[in-house]
Scaffold this motif. Structure first.
Motif, short mmCIF file in Angstrom:
data_model
loop_
_atom_site.label_atom_id
_atom_site.label_comp_id
_atom_site.label_asym_id
_atom_site.label_seq_id
_atom_site.Cartn_x
_atom_site.Cartn_y
_atom_site.Cartn_z
N HIS A 197 2.52 1.63 -3.38
CA HIS A 197 1.58 2.12 -4.37
C HIS A 197 1.29 3.61 -4.17
O HIS A 197 1.26 4.40 -5.14
N LEU A 198 1.08 4.00 -2.90
CA LEU A 198 0.83 5.42 -2.63
C LEU A 198 2.04 6.28 -2.99
O LEU A 198 1.90 7.40 -3.51
N ARG A 231 4.31 5.62 -5.28
CA ARG A 231 4.41 5.72 -6.74
C ARG A 231 3.36 6.70 -7.28
O ARG A 231 3.66 7.56 -8.13
N ASP A 232 2.13 6.52 -6.76
CA ASP A 232 1.06 7.41 -7.26
C ASP A 232 1.35 8.87 -6.92
O ASP A 232 1.14 9.78 -7.76
N SER A 233 1.80 9.11 -5.71
CA SER A 233 2.09 10.51 -5.32
C SER A 233 3.25 11.07 -6.13
O SER A 233 3.24 12.26 -6.51
N HIS A 234 4.25 10.23 -6.42
CA HIS A 234 5.41 10.68 -7.19
C HIS A 234 5.00 11.00 -8.63
O HIS A 234 5.41 12.03 -9.21
N VAL A 235 4.16 10.11 -9.19
CA VAL A 235 3.68 10.31 -10.55
C VAL A 235 2.83 11.59 -10.63
O VAL A 235 2.93 12.39 -11.56
N ALA A 236 1.98 11.76 -9.62
CA ALA A 236 1.13 12.96 -9.59
C ALA A 236 1.97 14.22 -9.50
O ALA A 236 1.69 15.25 -10.15
N ARG A 239 -3.43 13.21 -19.35
CA ARG A 239 -2.30 12.49 -18.78
C ARG A 239 -2.46 11.00 -19.11
O ARG A 239 -3.58 10.49 -19.08
N GLU A 253 3.43 14.81 -12.85
CA GLU A 253 2.41 15.34 -13.77
C GLU A 253 2.20 16.84 -13.55
O GLU A 253 2.13 17.63 -14.51
N THR A 300 0.83 -1.22 0.00
CA THR A 300 0.00 0.00 0.00
C THR A 300 0.86 1.26 0.00
O THR A 300 0.62 2.23 -0.75
#
Length: 598
Positions: free
Chosen positions: A29-30, A32-37, A122, A40, A26
């Motif tokens: 995943h968070l 990675r998502d926060s880094h990608v966001a 995106r 972006e 978890t």
């Protein structure tokens, strides 16, 4: 219990491991998502900055591709990203990585479709050109001079993101391993704190199961396990108290059964012997261990008993019987049986065995005694009456004959007096109404006096009387009763010894193995002797070896019985040895000192 502890630890560690792995996934995943966001947003700001600073030229000009391709390459170096300029129709007019003329139409790209709708789009996908995952951010752009109306797209490789995630995974994995080790230690300690008292409780429970009711759980806790331990201890106390009560009752019952004079025989409804006490074992000459749990028909030697038991079990009614059993001699038994019931359920028969051999013998002796007394009294009374009637009738004129009749009447009266006196004496002795008055008796003086008394009777038959008694010998006894004993013996010896015979008394001091001292007396005669078959019965009341000879000698038949009882009062013993036609020897053994009951 140890495998349970291991299983519990494994379960706890597994749950902790699963939760930690889930948490790690978890968090990754968070992350990675926060880094990608963040990327972006950063790329979106870069596009906005580019729109604000870049000079846009006519997209349809001849050198537009070269211009925008050069701009893309220049901007890509500055932003470290791939820059692509796309027309509204999806045609690539500039790209920092490839020749735009070789690139496909991008109108179907996900980011362009979203940007056409929302202004910015995106997408993350695998790039066939760069052969890696890329983050694409496209924004719809319309320049103020109208030269550019399309999309500016920035793309960035996700390798950096993946590297960051991998570094995070490495750090997190190390942390998870340390946390897992700590959790394993904690879980083991927790499982140990749970299972250790349970192990102790289990051990105590097993000891209680093995009848060790002294076992106790030594736990001082206030939680549920402590309450369980307290309950186990209370249960053990209760069981111990109840078992002690049961054992005491069993011991009391067993003691009653073992000390009963009557035999107890319990046969259950299946005909199996359930109980046999010691008295019954002795009466039936059997062993309870060999018979309990087996059929009553195993008592094969006692046919009469098995028949009564079988009849009682079949009829299920009280039984009252008296039978003779021949077991080392005739024995008369009385059997009383009652059915055993519990909650209206038939449980078998309980039999009480009482040996009445001695009672019946005493009853027979009483009957014989009454008959003998009647006979002995009848004979002199009849003689007195007959001779008295003859004299009173005047049938005797001769004075000599009359005197002989009167002498007979006198002699029979004397005999009657002796008989009554002996009966009264024997009755007093047997009823325990005679008390000994013991004192030291000098035996030499005692027998001198005794022989002087009997000398006149012995002289009539020319019988020699003698005594061999040590001068220094004393004995503690009731002198009157001792005189009565030897008067009877000497009187019998003289009566049954031929004229010219000998009667001798001897006394010697003897010490037994246990240290006690006794005096052994022997009264020996050279008389007619006693048949061997009569020796066991000569101490019975009114028993005579030769009735005709005894009656003519004036004996009552009670002398030796009185002697036997007086010897018993002195805690002594008497026996006899005799050879027919040679003589008899009476052997008496008396304690030197009497023991008094306190």
């Amino acid at each position: 219990m140890k495998p349970f502890r291991v299983r519990l630890s494994l379960i706890l560690m597994t749950l902790i491991g699963i939760s930690m792995i889930g948490t790690g996934f978890t968090m990754a995943h968070l992350f990675r998502d926060s880094h990608v966001a963040a990327l972006e947003d950063h790329m979106s700001r870069e596009i906005n900055l580019l729109v604000g600073t870049m000079e846009f030229r006519d997209m349809n000009a001849a050198n537009a591709i070269n211009y925008y391709t050069g701009q893309a390459q220049s901007i890509g170096k500055l932003t470290n990203s791939r820059v692509t300029f796309i027309t509204q129709e999806g045609k690539v007019i500039g790209d920092s990585e490839r020749n735009p003329q070789l690139m496909d139409n991008h109108s179907n790209r996900e980011e362009e479709i979203i940007a056409a709708k929302d202004g910015i789009g995106r997408a993350i996908r695998y790039s066939d050109t760069l052969r890696q995952d890329m983050l694409y951010v496209a924004q719809k752009v319309s320049s103020q001079n109208g030269n550019f109306n399309g999309y500016i797209r920035l793309s960035l490789s996700l390798d950096l993101v993946e590297q960051g995630v991998n570094r995070a995974w490495t750090i997190m994995a190390g942390g998870l391993v340390l946390l897992f080790i700590a959790a394993a230690i904690v879980s083991y300690r927790v499982s140990l704190s749970l299972t250790s008292p349970l192990e102790q409780i289990t051990r105590v429970a097993r000891r209680i199961t093995d009848l060790d009711y002294d076992a106790r759980v030594s736990l001082k806790r206030r939680d549920e396990i402590g309450q369980l331990a307290t309950a186990i201890n209370v249960m053990a106390d209760s069981l111990q108290t109840q078992l002690r009560t049961i054992r005491d009752n069993e011991n009391l019952l067993q003691s009653v059964l073992d000390n009963m004079t009557g035999g107890i025989l319990l046969v259950n409804e299946r005909g199996k012997i359930a109980l046999l006490n010691k008295a019954a074992e002795k009466m039936l000459d059997v062993n309870a261990e060999d018979l309990v749990g087996r059929s009553f028909r195993e008592l094969k030697r006692h046919y009469e008993l098995t028949r009564i038991l079988e009849d009682g079990l079949f009829r299920r009614e009280p039984v009252h019987e008296e039978r003779s059993f021949y077991n080392s001699g005739e024995r008369i038994m009385r059997l009383d049986g009652v059915p055993m019931t519990q909650d209206d359920s038939y449980q078998g028969m309980l039999f009480l065995l009482q040996e009445v051999t001695e009672i019946r013998r005493l009853e027979r002796m009483r009957s014989e005694f009454v008959a003998n007394v009647s006979h002995e009294l009848k004979t002199p009374v009849a003689a007195v009456k007959g001779f008295a009637e003859t004299l009173l009738g005047g049938g005797v004129k001769d004075e000599k004959t009359a005197n002989s009749f009167l002498q007979i009447i006198y002699d029979e009266n004397e005999r009657l007096n002796r008989l009554i006196a002996d009966i009264l004496e024997l009755s007093k002795i047997e009823s325990k109404r005679v008390q000994l008055e013991c004192s030291p008796v000098h035996l030499a003086t005692f027998f001198d006096s005794l022989l002087e008394t009997m000398s006149k009777v012995a002289e009539k038959k020319s019988i020699s009387l003698s005594a061999e008694v040590p001068e220094e010998l004393f004995i503690e006894a009731d002198e009157d009763k001792l005189r009565q004993i030897f008067l009877n013996l000497l009187s019998n010896a003289i009566s049954y010894t031929h004229e010219g015979g000998n009667v001798k008394v001897r006394a010697i001091n003897r010490q037994k193995k246990d240290g006690t001292e006794t005096v052994v007396f022997t009264v020996t005669d050279t008389g007619i002797g006693i048949p061997r078959k009569d020796l066991p019965r000569i101490f019975e009341r009114f028993y005579r070896v030769d009735k005709a000879r005894s009656r003519s000698s004036g004996g009552t038949g009670l002398g030796l019985s009185i002697v036997k009882h007086l010897m018993d009062l002195h805690h002594g013993a008497i026996s006899v040895e005799s050879d027919l036609g040679i003589g008899s020897t009476f052997i008496l053994e008396l304690p030197l000192l009497q023991e008094y009951e306190i």
